[in-house]
Design a protein around this motif. Structure first.
Motif, PDB file in Angstrom:
ATOM      1  N   SER A   1      -1.044   4.031  -4.766  1.00  0.00           N
ATOM      2  CA  SER A   1      -0.960   2.575  -4.591  1.00  0.00           C
ATOM      3  C   SER A   1      -2.335   1.937  -4.651  1.00  0.00           C
ATOM      4  O   SER A   1      -2.530   0.913  -5.310  1.00  0.00           O
ATOM      5  CB  SER A   1      -0.296   2.229  -3.254  1.00  0.00           C
ATOM      6  OG  SER A   1       1.072   2.475  -3.297  1.00  0.00           O
TER       7      SER A   1
ATOM      8  N   LEU B   1       0.786  -1.232   0.000  1.00  0.00           N
ATOM      9  CA  LEU B   1       0.000   0.000   0.000  1.00  0.00           C
ATOM     10  C   LEU B   1       0.822   1.289   0.000  1.00  0.00           C
ATOM     11  O   LEU B   1       0.244   2.360  -0.079  1.00  0.00           O
ATOM     12  CB  LEU B   1      -0.956   0.015   1.198  1.00  0.00           C
ATOM     13  CG  LEU B   1      -2.117  -0.943   1.096  1.00  0.00           C
ATOM     14  CD1 LEU B   1      -2.994  -0.848   2.327  1.00  0.00           C
ATOM     15  CD2 LEU B   1      -2.941  -0.654  -0.143  1.00  0.00           C
TER      16      LEU B   1
ATOM     17  N   SER C   1       1.368   8.632  -2.021  1.00  0.00           N
ATOM     18  CA  SER C   1       1.823   7.246  -2.186  1.00  0.00           C
ATOM     19  C   SER C   1       0.721   6.252  -1.880  1.00  0.00           C
ATOM     20  O   SER C   1       0.512   5.292  -2.627  1.00  0.00           O
ATOM     21  CB  SER C   1       3.026   6.972  -1.277  1.00  0.00           C
ATOM     22  OG  SER C   1       4.116   7.749  -1.645  1.00  0.00           O
TER      23      SER C   1
ATOM     24  N   SER D   1      -3.622   1.865  -8.143  1.00  0.00           N
ATOM     25  CA  SER D   1      -2.958   0.947  -9.081  1.00  0.00           C
ATOM     26  C   SER D   1      -3.056  -0.515  -8.651  1.00  0.00           C
ATOM     27  O   SER D   1      -3.124  -1.398  -9.507  1.00  0.00           O
ATOM     28  CB  SER D   1      -1.494   1.349  -9.258  1.00  0.00           C
ATOM     29  OG  SER D   1      -0.811   1.285  -8.031  1.00  0.00           O
ATOM     30  N   ILE D   2      -3.088  -0.803  -7.374  1.00  0.00           N
ATOM     31  CA  ILE D   2      -3.106  -2.188  -6.901  1.00  0.00           C
ATOM     32  C   ILE D   2      -4.511  -2.793  -6.985  1.00  0.00           C
ATOM     33  O   ILE D   2      -4.672  -3.944  -7.393  1.00  0.00           O
ATOM     34  CB  ILE D   2      -2.557  -2.282  -5.464  1.00  0.00           C
ATOM     35  CG1 ILE D   2      -1.085  -1.898  -5.433  1.00  0.00           C
ATOM     36  CG2 ILE D   2      -2.769  -3.659  -4.879  1.00  0.00           C
ATOM     37  CD1 ILE D   2      -0.167  -2.824  -6.181  1.00  0.00           C
TER      38      ILE D   2
ATOM     39  N   PRO E   1       4.475   0.856  -4.122  1.00  0.00           N
ATOM     40  CA  PRO E   1       4.200   1.138  -5.551  1.00  0.00           C
ATOM     41  C   PRO E   1       3.833   2.602  -5.798  1.00  0.00           C
ATOM     42  O   PRO E   1       4.315   3.222  -6.746  1.00  0.00           O
ATOM     43  CB  PRO E   1       3.034   0.222  -5.902  1.00  0.00           C
ATOM     44  CG  PRO E   1       2.955  -0.771  -4.832  1.00  0.00           C
ATOM     45  CD  PRO E   1       3.587  -0.179  -3.624  1.00  0.00           C
ATOM     46  N   GLY E   2       3.016   3.154  -4.928  1.00  0.00           N
ATOM     47  CA  GLY E   2       2.638   4.557  -5.074  1.00  0.00           C
ATOM     48  C   GLY E   2       3.809   5.491  -4.856  1.00  0.00           C
ATOM     49  O   GLY E   2       3.935   6.509  -5.522  1.00  0.00           O
ATOM     50  N   TYR E   3       4.684   5.130  -3.920  1.00  0.00           N
ATOM     51  CA  TYR E   3       5.867   5.953  -3.663  1.00  0.00           C
ATOM     52  C   TYR E   3       6.760   6.018  -4.893  1.00  0.00           C
ATOM     53  O   TYR E   3       7.244   7.087  -5.260  1.00  0.00           O
ATOM     54  CB  TYR E   3       6.626   5.394  -2.457  1.00  0.00           C
ATOM     55  CG  TYR E   3       7.902   6.128  -2.154  1.00  0.00           C
ATOM     56  CD1 TYR E   3       7.866   7.373  -1.538  1.00  0.00           C
ATOM     57  CD2 TYR E   3       9.132   5.589  -2.481  1.00  0.00           C
ATOM     58  CE1 TYR E   3       9.034   8.060  -1.266  1.00  0.00           C
ATOM     59  CE2 TYR E   3      10.300   6.260  -2.210  1.00  0.00           C
ATOM     60  CZ  TYR E   3      10.251   7.504  -1.589  1.00  0.00           C
ATOM     61  OH  TYR E   3      11.411   8.173  -1.328  1.00  0.00           O
TER      62      TYR E   3
ATOM     63  N   VAL F   1       5.432  -1.509 -10.239  1.00  0.00           N
ATOM     64  CA  VAL F   1       6.686  -0.762 -10.148  1.00  0.00           C
ATOM     65  C   VAL F   1       7.494  -0.913 -11.444  1.00  0.00           C
ATOM     66  O   VAL F   1       8.059   0.063 -11.955  1.00  0.00           O
ATOM     67  CB  VAL F   1       7.500  -1.223  -8.915  1.00  0.00           C
ATOM     68  CG1 VAL F   1       8.910  -0.667  -8.939  1.00  0.00           C
ATOM     69  CG2 VAL F   1       6.794  -0.815  -7.632  1.00  0.00           C
TER      70      VAL F   1
ATOM     71  N   VAL G   1       2.882  -5.977  -7.128  1.00  0.00           N
ATOM     72  CA  VAL G   1       3.741  -4.836  -6.814  1.00  0.00           C
ATOM     73  C   VAL G   1       4.887  -4.748  -7.820  1.00  0.00           C
ATOM     74  O   VAL G   1       5.211  -3.663  -8.323  1.00  0.00           O
ATOM     75  CB  VAL G   1       4.273  -4.927  -5.367  1.00  0.00           C
ATOM     76  CG1 VAL G   1       5.367  -3.913  -5.116  1.00  0.00           C
ATOM     77  CG2 VAL G   1       3.141  -4.740  -4.380  1.00  0.00           C
TER      78      VAL G   1
END
Length: 167
Positions: A92, A51, A88, A95-96, A54-56, A149, A145
């Motif tokens: 996340s 969580l 982030s 996208s997840i 990936p956003g980071y 990424v 993930v």
């Protein structure tokens, strides 16, 4: 080339140290009430990987200059760290969760059924049974993930190469 993609600074250190301190507080608090504190550590680590990470990466690659909270604190680095954390988590989740729906479709509707007579079970399993959102899923959440990424970094490298060719 990869070193040029990410520029880390004090806001990044503040964000990750804040996540770490908050995680330690949660581990201590839940360990007092739980008989198995190892699961708490595993779930918190899974949540950070699924969580936040990936956003980071996406935020550092594409949205690093966006400011959400200008006057939250008097310290600009703390404001930037809070912005990084908020964006982030949001990116996340954005996208997840769609990737989870893709996994769920592929693993339940997209094939993998046993065609022997009397056996109608799904050979590939079901994502819904694994809590991909909390990080306690098996290889599927880690693969998700890695895909998110990898796509973000791959597109950024492609974008830079295309821009270098045009100049």
């Amino acid at each position: 080339m990869i070193k040029d993609l990410f520029k880390f600074g004090k806001p990044d250190v503040l964000m990750w140290s804040g996540v770490g301190i908050f995680s330690v507080i949660l581990i201590v608090a839940f360990s007092l009430f739980s008989s198995n504190s190892g699961l708490v550590v595993k779930d918190l680590f899974g949540m950070a990987v699924v969580l936040i990470l990936p956003g980071y990466v996406i935020v550092k690659l594409y949205l690093d200059n966006i400011t959400i909270s200008e006057n939250l604190t008097k310290n600009a680095d703390v404001n930037k760290a809070i912005d990084l954390l908020i964006m982030s988590i949001g990116v996340s989740i954005a996208s997840i969760i769609p990737m989870n729906f893709i996994w769920n479709y592929l693993l339940t509707m997209g094939g993998g059924e046993d065609v022997k007579s009397g056996a109608g079970s799904n050979l590939w399993g079901n994502v819904d049974e694994e809590q991909i959102y909390t990080g306690s899923a098996s290889w599927r959440s880690l693969f998700t993930v890695i895909v998110v990424v990898g796509l973000a970094i791959g597109y950024k490298i492609y974008e830079q190469k295309r821009k270098a060719k045009s100049e």
